[in-house]
Motif scaffolding. Sequence first.
Motif, PDB file in Angstrom:
ATOM      1  N   VAL A 168       0.850  -1.191   0.000  1.00  0.00           N
ATOM      2  CA  VAL A 168       0.000   0.000   0.000  1.00  0.00           C
ATOM      3  C   VAL A 168       0.884   1.239   0.000  1.00  0.00           C
ATOM      4  N   ILE A 169       0.469   2.253  -0.766  1.00  0.00           N
ATOM      5  CA  ILE A 169       1.114   3.555  -0.687  1.00  0.00           C
ATOM      6  C   ILE A 169       0.028   4.613  -0.568  1.00  0.00           C
ATOM      7  N   ALA A 170       0.239   5.546   0.333  1.00  0.00           N
ATOM      8  CA  ALA A 170      -0.689   6.658   0.534  1.00  0.00           C
ATOM      9  C   ALA A 170       0.138   7.939   0.485  1.00  0.00           C
ATOM     10  N   THR A 171      -0.070   8.755  -0.539  1.00  0.00           N
ATOM     11  CA  THR A 171       0.669  10.002  -0.681  1.00  0.00           C
ATOM     12  C   THR A 171      -0.210  11.180  -0.294  1.00  0.00           C
ATOM     13  N   ALA A 172       0.410  12.333  -0.166  1.00  0.00           N
ATOM     14  CA  ALA A 172      -0.310  13.540   0.237  1.00  0.00           C
ATOM     15  C   ALA A 172      -0.801  14.358  -0.944  1.00  0.00           C
ATOM     16  N   ASP A 173      -0.705  13.799  -2.137  1.00  0.00           N
ATOM     17  CA  ASP A 173      -1.176  14.540  -3.309  1.00  0.00           C
ATOM     18  C   ASP A 173      -1.353  13.597  -4.491  1.00  0.00           C
ATOM     19  N   THR A 174      -2.065  14.079  -5.467  1.00  0.00           N
ATOM     20  CA  THR A 174      -2.284  13.291  -6.676  1.00  0.00           C
ATOM     21  C   THR A 174      -1.080  13.339  -7.615  1.00  0.00           C
ATOM     22  N   VAL A 175      -0.260  14.377  -7.521  1.00  0.00           N
ATOM     23  CA  VAL A 175       0.923  14.493  -8.375  1.00  0.00           C
ATOM     24  C   VAL A 175       1.894  13.349  -8.101  1.00  0.00           C
ATOM     25  N   MET A 190       1.298  10.444  -6.680  1.00  0.00           N
ATOM     26  CA  MET A 190       0.708   9.169  -7.087  1.00  0.00           C
ATOM     27  C   MET A 190       0.700   9.042  -8.606  1.00  0.00           C
ATOM     28  N   GLY A 191       0.508  10.158  -9.297  1.00  0.00           N
ATOM     29  CA  GLY A 191       0.521  10.137 -10.755  1.00  0.00           C
ATOM     30  C   GLY A 191       1.840   9.668 -11.320  1.00  0.00           C
ATOM     31  N   LYS A 192       2.936   9.987 -10.642  1.00  0.00           N
ATOM     32  CA  LYS A 192       4.250   9.523 -11.097  1.00  0.00           C
ATOM     33  C   LYS A 192       4.324   8.003 -11.060  1.00  0.00           C
ATOM     34  N   LEU A 193       3.805   7.415  -9.988  1.00  0.00           N
ATOM     35  CA  LEU A 193       3.818   5.955  -9.892  1.00  0.00           C
ATOM     36  C   LEU A 193       2.868   5.329 -10.903  1.00  0.00           C
ATOM     37  N   GLU A 194       1.757   5.972 -11.110  1.00  0.00           N
ATOM     38  CA  GLU A 194       0.787   5.459 -12.079  1.00  0.00           C
ATOM     39  C   GLU A 194       1.388   5.499 -13.490  1.00  0.00           C
ATOM     40  N   SER A 195       2.037   6.610 -13.835  1.00  0.00           N
ATOM     41  CA  SER A 195       2.665   6.741 -15.158  1.00  0.00           C
ATOM     42  C   SER A 195       3.770   5.718 -15.359  1.00  0.00           C
ATOM     43  N   ALA A 196       4.477   5.407 -14.287  1.00  0.00           N
ATOM     44  CA  ALA A 196       5.572   4.433 -14.361  1.00  0.00           C
ATOM     45  C   ALA A 196       5.061   2.992 -14.239  1.00  0.00           C
ATOM     46  N   ARG A 197       3.751   2.828 -14.151  1.00  0.00           N
ATOM     47  CA  ARG A 197       3.132   1.510 -14.037  1.00  0.00           C
ATOM     48  C   ARG A 197       3.627   0.745 -12.816  1.00  0.00           C
ATOM     49  N   ARG A 198       3.756   1.464 -11.706  1.00  0.00           N
ATOM     50  CA  ARG A 198       4.213   0.857 -10.454  1.00  0.00           C
ATOM     51  C   ARG A 198       3.051   0.561  -9.504  1.00  0.00           C
ATOM     52  N   LEU A 199       1.816   0.734  -9.978  1.00  0.00           N
ATOM     53  CA  LEU A 199       0.645   0.485  -9.144  1.00  0.00           C
ATOM     54  C   LEU A 199      -0.125  -0.721  -9.650  1.00  0.00           C
ATOM     55  N   ALA A 200      -0.679  -1.481  -8.732  1.00  0.00           N
ATOM     56  CA  ALA A 200      -1.470  -2.649  -9.091  1.00  0.00           C
ATOM     57  C   ALA A 200      -2.908  -2.286  -9.414  1.00  0.00           C
ATOM     58  N   ASN A 201      -3.344  -1.122  -8.975  1.00  0.00           N
ATOM     59  CA  ASN A 201      -4.712  -0.682  -9.276  1.00  0.00           C
ATOM     60  C   ASN A 201      -4.756   0.838  -9.324  1.00  0.00           C
ATOM     61  N   ALA A 202      -5.869   1.367  -9.737  1.00  0.00           N
ATOM     62  CA  ALA A 202      -6.017   2.821  -9.855  1.00  0.00           C
ATOM     63  C   ALA A 202      -6.059   3.456  -8.456  1.00  0.00           C
ATOM     64  N   PRO A 203      -5.365   4.575  -8.274  1.00  0.00           N
ATOM     65  CA  PRO A 203      -5.403   5.251  -6.982  1.00  0.00           C
ATOM     66  C   PRO A 203      -6.768   5.895  -6.739  1.00  0.00           C
ATOM     67  N   ALA A 204      -7.070   6.120  -5.471  1.00  0.00           N
ATOM     68  CA  ALA A 204      -8.330   6.764  -5.098  1.00  0.00           C
ATOM     69  C   ALA A 204      -8.083   7.747  -3.957  1.00  0.00           C
ATOM     70  N   VAL A 205      -8.740   8.873  -4.016  1.00  0.00           N
ATOM     71  CA  VAL A 205      -8.669   9.840  -2.919  1.00  0.00           C
ATOM     72  C   VAL A 205      -9.476   9.271  -1.758  1.00  0.00           C
ATOM     73  N   PHE A 206      -8.865   9.194  -0.586  1.00  0.00           N
ATOM     74  CA  PHE A 206      -9.569   8.656   0.574  1.00  0.00           C
ATOM     75  C   PHE A 206      -9.651   9.645   1.728  1.00  0.00           C
TER      76      PHE A 206
END
Length: 184
Positions: A74-81, A83-99
């Motif tokens: 699990v990773i929880a960041t303080a911003d969407t920017v 998390m977007g870096k990890l998403e762009s690099a395909r380092r996430l197993a699923n789509a991030p969500a604001v919680f």
Amino acid sequence: MLFSVLALAAPARALAADAPPTPVLVFAASSLSEVFTALGEAFARAHAPASVEQSFAGSPGLVAQIETGAPAEVIATADTVSMGKLESARRLANAPAVFARNRLEIVVERGNPKGVTGLADLARADLVVILAAEAVPAGRYAREALKAAGVTVAPRSLEEYVKAVLNKVALGEADAGFVYTTDV
């Protein structure tokens, strides 16, 4: 405003039924340390013998660790920017969500001896103001708030994570800084 984002950083591990439990690895922004510590303890109690290992740091630092191969469920960041870096690099197993969402607060020394009452006060020459670095979400948000208010601040230092700002003000090393509401 803070947008905390949560995502699975790696696919869940498949374990044999007789394998010993391995800790759930969680990376979270330092602003989430208190709540995530409590959640981790509750999770471990509810799912014994499971355990949770957590790493708290500034969002850019967490992203850098995962980009270089650090394992985490699990990773929880303080911003969407971030998390977007990890998403762009395909380092996430699923789509991030604001919680969760948070807000910035000006933090001052106990008792507010310098009489800081708002953003405009932070431009005073007699104040030692510190901010989180620009790469840190709290630092970016603070600069946006100051710019929107037309206030120019020359920070004495730029910290690598928001808890460092809080600590320096609490220790009397600075008169004021920006942190999240949850930090105060």
